[in-house]
Motif scaffolding. Structure first.
Motif, PDB file in Angstrom:
ATOM      1  N   UNK A 267      56.480  89.572  71.381  1.00 38.80           N
ATOM      2  CA  UNK A 267      55.859  90.071  72.612  1.00 38.80           C
ATOM      3  C   UNK A 267      54.653  89.222  72.990  1.00 38.80           C
ATOM      4  N   UNK A 268      53.863  88.834  71.988  1.00 37.74           N
ATOM      5  CA  UNK A 268      52.684  87.997  72.252  1.00 37.74           C
ATOM      6  C   UNK A 268      53.110  86.635  72.816  1.00 37.74           C
ATOM      7  N   UNK A 269      54.171  86.037  72.238  1.00 39.87           N
ATOM      8  CA  UNK A 269      54.658  84.736  72.718  1.00 39.87           C
ATOM      9  C   UNK A 269      55.180  84.852  74.148  1.00 39.87           C
ATOM     10  N   UNK A 270      55.894  85.927  74.455  1.00 41.13           N
ATOM     11  CA  UNK A 270      56.393  86.145  75.807  1.00 41.13           C
ATOM     12  C   UNK A 270      55.278  86.318  76.812  1.00 41.13           C
ATOM     13  N   UNK A 271      54.252  87.057  76.424  1.00 37.14           N
ATOM     14  CA  UNK A 271      53.108  87.260  77.309  1.00 37.14           C
ATOM     15  C   UNK A 271      52.377  85.952  77.564  1.00 37.14           C
ATOM     16  N   UNK A 272      52.182  85.161  76.516  1.00 37.82           N
ATOM     17  CA  UNK A 272      51.505  83.867  76.688  1.00 37.82           C
ATOM     18  C   UNK A 272      52.320  82.933  77.575  1.00 37.82           C
ATOM     19  N   UNK A 273      53.656  82.966  77.430  1.00 37.56           N
ATOM     20  CA  UNK A 273      54.511  82.121  78.279  1.00 37.56           C
ATOM     21  C   UNK A 273      54.413  82.550  79.741  1.00 37.56           C
ATOM     22  N   UNK A 274      54.399  83.855  79.981  1.00 37.78           N
ATOM     23  CA  UNK A 274      54.290  84.353  81.351  1.00 37.78           C
ATOM     24  C   UNK A 274      52.936  83.985  81.957  1.00 37.78           C
ATOM     25  N   UNK A 275      51.877  84.108  81.164  1.00 39.14           N
ATOM     26  CA  UNK A 275      50.550  83.739  81.665  1.00 39.14           C
ATOM     27  C   UNK A 275      50.456  82.243  81.939  1.00 39.14           C
ATOM     28  N   UNK A 276      51.113  81.431  81.128  1.00 40.32           N
ATOM     29  CA  UNK A 276      51.095  79.980  81.345  1.00 40.32           C
ATOM     30  C   UNK A 276      51.774  79.623  82.659  1.00 40.32           C
ATOM     31  N   UNK A 277      52.808  80.373  83.039  1.00 41.66           N
ATOM     32  CA  UNK A 277      53.482  80.123  84.310  1.00 41.66           C
ATOM     33  C   UNK A 277      52.581  80.451  85.501  1.00 41.66           C
ATOM     34  N   UNK A 278      51.672  81.386  85.310  1.00 40.72           N
ATOM     35  CA  UNK A 278      50.772  81.779  86.397  1.00 40.72           C
ATOM     36  C   UNK A 278      49.590  80.832  86.554  1.00 40.72           C
ATOM     37  N   UNK A 279      49.247  80.099  85.512  1.00 40.81           N
ATOM     38  CA  UNK A 279      48.113  79.170  85.580  1.00 40.81           C
ATOM     39  C   UNK A 279      48.507  77.928  86.372  1.00 40.81           C
ATOM     40  N   UNK A 280      47.578  77.374  87.170  1.00 44.90           N
ATOM     41  CA  UNK A 280      47.887  76.126  87.881  1.00 44.90           C
ATOM     42  C   UNK A 280      48.048  74.991  86.865  1.00 44.90           C
ATOM     43  N   UNK A 281      48.867  74.054  87.214  1.00 46.05           N
ATOM     44  CA  UNK A 281      49.129  72.919  86.333  1.00 46.05           C
ATOM     45  C   UNK A 281      47.843  72.137  86.120  1.00 46.05           C
ATOM     46  N   UNK A 282      47.516  71.844  84.891  1.00 40.84           N
ATOM     47  CA  UNK A 282      46.259  71.165  84.562  1.00 40.84           C
ATOM     48  C   UNK A 282      46.213  69.764  85.152  1.00 40.84           C
ATOM     49  N   UNK A 283      47.333  69.050  85.160  1.00 47.17           N
ATOM     50  CA  UNK A 283      47.322  67.678  85.693  1.00 47.17           C
ATOM     51  C   UNK A 283      47.099  67.685  87.201  1.00 47.17           C
ATOM     52  N   UNK A 284      47.651  68.660  87.901  1.00 41.13           N
ATOM     53  CA  UNK A 284      47.460  68.749  89.357  1.00 41.13           C
ATOM     54  C   UNK A 284      46.020  69.103  89.672  1.00 41.13           C
ATOM     55  N   UNK A 285      45.422  69.935  88.838  1.00 41.40           N
ATOM     56  CA  UNK A 285      44.063  70.387  89.081  1.00 41.40           C
ATOM     57  C   UNK A 285      43.073  69.218  88.929  1.00 41.40           C
ATOM     58  N   UNK A 286      43.277  68.367  87.924  1.00 42.26           N
ATOM     59  CA  UNK A 286      42.368  67.238  87.725  1.00 42.26           C
ATOM     60  C   UNK A 286      42.611  66.126  88.736  1.00 42.26           C
TER      61      UNK A 286
END
Length: 171
Positions: free
Chosen positions: A128-147
Protein backbone atom coordinates in the motif's frame (compact mmCIF):
# COMPACT_ATOMS: atom_id res chain seq x y z
CA UNK A 1 -20.41 8.49 61.47
CA UNK A 2 -20.01 5.35 59.42
CA UNK A 3 -20.91 5.70 55.75
CA UNK A 4 -20.85 9.49 55.80
CA UNK A 5 -18.96 11.57 53.28
CA UNK A 6 -16.62 12.82 55.95
CA UNK A 7 -15.39 9.29 56.63
CA UNK A 8 -12.47 8.61 54.26
CA UNK A 9 -12.62 4.83 54.83
CA UNK A 10 -16.30 4.68 53.91
CA UNK A 11 -15.80 6.75 50.77
CA UNK A 12 -12.84 4.57 49.72
CA UNK A 13 -14.96 1.43 50.03
CA UNK A 14 -17.83 2.98 48.10
CA UNK A 15 -15.48 4.12 45.34
CA UNK A 16 -14.02 0.66 44.69
CA UNK A 17 -15.07 -1.07 41.45
CA UNK A 18 -16.32 -4.13 43.35
CA UNK A 19 -18.60 -2.00 45.52
CA UNK A 20 -19.99 -0.25 42.44
CA UNK A 21 -20.67 -3.61 40.76
CA UNK A 22 -22.35 -4.94 43.90
CA UNK A 23 -24.54 -1.83 44.04
CA UNK A 24 -25.55 -2.30 40.39
CA UNK A 25 -26.33 -5.98 40.86
CA UNK A 26 -28.45 -5.22 43.93
CA UNK A 27 -30.47 -2.53 42.13
CA UNK A 28 -33.41 -2.90 39.76
CA UNK A 29 -31.09 -3.71 36.83
CA UNK A 30 -29.37 -6.50 38.77
CA UNK A 31 -31.23 -9.32 37.03
CA UNK A 32 -30.37 -8.00 33.59
CA UNK A 33 -26.71 -7.54 34.51
CA UNK A 34 -26.48 -11.04 36.02
CA UNK A 35 -28.03 -12.47 32.83
CA UNK A 36 -25.51 -10.57 30.66
CA UNK A 37 -22.63 -11.86 32.77
CA UNK A 38 -23.97 -15.43 32.54
CA UNK A 39 -24.34 -15.17 28.74
CA UNK A 40 -20.80 -13.84 28.47
CA UNK A 41 -19.52 -16.78 30.55
CA UNK A 42 -21.45 -19.26 28.36
CA UNK A 43 -20.04 -17.57 25.24
CA UNK A 44 -16.49 -17.98 26.58
CA UNK A 45 -17.17 -21.67 27.26
CA UNK A 46 -18.78 -22.42 23.88
CA UNK A 47 -16.62 -20.35 21.52
CA UNK A 48 -13.52 -22.59 21.81
CA UNK A 49 -15.72 -25.54 20.86
CA UNK A 50 -16.64 -23.98 17.51
CA UNK A 51 -14.84 -25.07 14.32
CA UNK A 52 -11.52 -23.39 13.56
CA UNK A 53 -11.89 -19.77 12.43
CA UNK A 54 -15.57 -19.52 13.35
CA UNK A 55 -15.01 -18.41 16.95
CA UNK A 56 -13.75 -14.99 15.87
CA UNK A 57 -16.90 -14.37 13.80
CA UNK A 58 -19.61 -15.72 16.12
CA UNK A 59 -20.93 -14.70 19.52
CA UNK A 60 -23.57 -16.24 21.78
CA UNK A 61 -26.38 -13.71 21.92
CA UNK A 62 -29.02 -15.55 23.94
CA UNK A 63 -30.25 -18.84 25.33
CA UNK A 64 -34.00 -18.79 24.76
CA UNK A 65 -35.73 -21.86 26.15
CA UNK A 66 -34.05 -24.86 24.54
CA UNK A 67 -32.38 -22.82 21.80
CA UNK A 68 -28.93 -21.23 21.53
CA UNK A 69 -28.99 -17.99 19.55
CA UNK A 70 -25.72 -16.90 17.95
CA UNK A 71 -24.87 -13.72 16.05
CA UNK A 72 -22.36 -13.89 13.19
CA UNK A 73 -20.82 -11.10 11.10
CA UNK A 74 -21.43 -12.42 7.57
CA UNK A 75 -23.57 -14.94 5.66
CA UNK A 76 -20.58 -17.24 5.14
CA UNK A 77 -20.18 -17.71 8.89
CA UNK A 78 -23.95 -18.13 9.20
CA UNK A 79 -23.78 -21.17 6.92
CA UNK A 80 -20.72 -22.59 8.69
CA UNK A 81 -22.39 -22.24 12.10
CA UNK A 82 -25.55 -23.97 10.84
CA UNK A 83 -23.39 -26.87 9.64
CA UNK A 84 -21.70 -27.06 13.04
CA UNK A 85 -25.02 -26.95 14.97
CA UNK A 86 -25.24 -30.67 15.92
CA UNK A 87 -21.74 -30.67 17.44
CA UNK A 88 -22.45 -27.34 19.15
CA UNK A 89 -25.65 -28.72 20.72
CA UNK A 90 -23.70 -31.70 22.06
CA UNK A 91 -21.03 -29.38 23.45
CA UNK A 92 -23.65 -27.16 25.10
CA UNK A 93 -25.28 -30.21 26.68
CA UNK A 94 -21.88 -31.30 28.01
CA UNK A 95 -21.57 -28.05 29.99
CA UNK A 96 -25.08 -28.38 31.42
CA UNK A 97 -27.31 -26.45 29.00
CA UNK A 98 -30.51 -28.23 28.01
CA UNK A 99 -30.73 -27.17 24.36
CA UNK A 100 -32.05 -28.84 21.20
CA UNK A 101 -31.63 -26.17 18.53
CA UNK A 102 -29.28 -23.42 17.32
CA UNK A 103 -30.52 -20.16 15.84
CA UNK A 104 -28.21 -17.89 13.90
CA UNK A 105 -28.62 -14.21 13.12
CA UNK A 106 -26.37 -12.18 10.82
CA UNK A 107 -25.37 -8.63 11.66
CA UNK A 108 -23.87 -5.97 9.43
CA UNK A 109 -21.74 -4.51 12.21
CA UNK A 110 -18.54 -6.18 13.39
CA UNK A 111 -19.02 -8.27 16.53
CA UNK A 112 -15.95 -6.83 18.21
CA UNK A 113 -15.10 -3.44 16.67
CA UNK A 114 -11.61 -2.03 17.15
CA UNK A 115 -11.27 0.89 19.53
CA UNK A 116 -11.17 4.17 17.57
CA UNK A 117 -7.52 4.92 18.41
CA UNK A 118 -6.34 1.57 17.02
CA UNK A 119 -8.55 1.84 13.95
CA UNK A 120 -7.10 5.23 13.02
CA UNK A 121 -3.47 4.20 13.48
CA UNK A 122 -3.48 0.88 11.67
CA UNK A 123 -0.09 0.30 10.02
CA UNK A 124 0.12 0.58 6.24
CA UNK A 125 1.39 -2.46 4.37
CA UNK A 126 4.51 -2.21 2.20
CA UNK A 127 2.46 -2.74 -0.96
CA UNK A 128 0.00 0.00 0.00
CA UNK A 129 2.86 2.38 0.83
CA UNK A 130 4.55 1.66 -2.54
CA UNK A 131 1.27 2.24 -4.39
CA UNK A 132 0.67 5.51 -2.60
CA UNK A 133 4.20 6.73 -3.35
CA UNK A 134 3.77 5.79 -7.03
CA UNK A 135 0.48 7.69 -7.22
CA UNK A 136 2.02 10.74 -5.55
CA UNK A 137 4.98 10.62 -7.95
CA UNK A 138 2.55 10.80 -10.88
CA UNK A 139 1.03 13.96 -9.41
CA UNK A 140 4.38 15.73 -8.96
CA UNK A 141 5.67 17.82 -11.89
CA UNK A 142 8.60 16.30 -13.71
CA UNK A 143 11.84 17.48 -12.11
CA UNK A 144 13.66 17.90 -15.43
CA UNK A 145 10.87 20.08 -16.86
CA UNK A 146 10.82 22.20 -13.72
CA UNK A 147 14.56 22.97 -13.87
CA UNK A 148 14.72 23.46 -17.64
CA UNK A 149 11.70 25.73 -17.83
CA UNK A 150 12.62 28.13 -15.04
CA UNK A 151 10.09 28.81 -12.32
CA UNK A 152 6.82 26.91 -11.79
CA UNK A 153 4.65 29.79 -13.05
CA UNK A 154 6.32 29.71 -16.45
CA UNK A 155 5.76 25.96 -16.60
CA UNK A 156 2.14 26.44 -15.58
CA UNK A 157 1.63 29.09 -18.29
CA UNK A 158 3.07 26.74 -20.87
CA UNK A 159 0.79 23.95 -19.74
CA UNK A 160 -2.34 26.13 -19.99
CA UNK A 161 -1.50 27.67 -23.38
CA UNK A 162 -4.04 26.44 -25.95
CA UNK A 163 -2.68 24.20 -28.72
CA UNK A 164 -1.99 25.79 -32.08
CA UNK A 165 -4.79 25.54 -34.62
CA UNK A 166 -4.07 23.23 -37.55
CA UNK A 167 -3.12 24.89 -40.82
CA UNK A 168 -5.73 25.08 -43.55
CA UNK A 169 -5.85 22.16 -45.88
CA UNK A 170 -4.25 19.82 -43.36
CA UNK A 171 -7.00 17.35 -42.55
Amino acid sequence: MPGSRSNPEGSRAAASPRAALDALLAGSAGGTLRRAQWLDAMDRLLRPLLPAGLGAHARLANVRGDRLVFVVDSPVWHAKLRLAAPALIDAARSIGLEVNDVGVRTTTAPLRPLPPAEARHAPMSAAARAGLEAALALLRPDASEEHAGGDRKAGARRATKPPAEPAEGAS
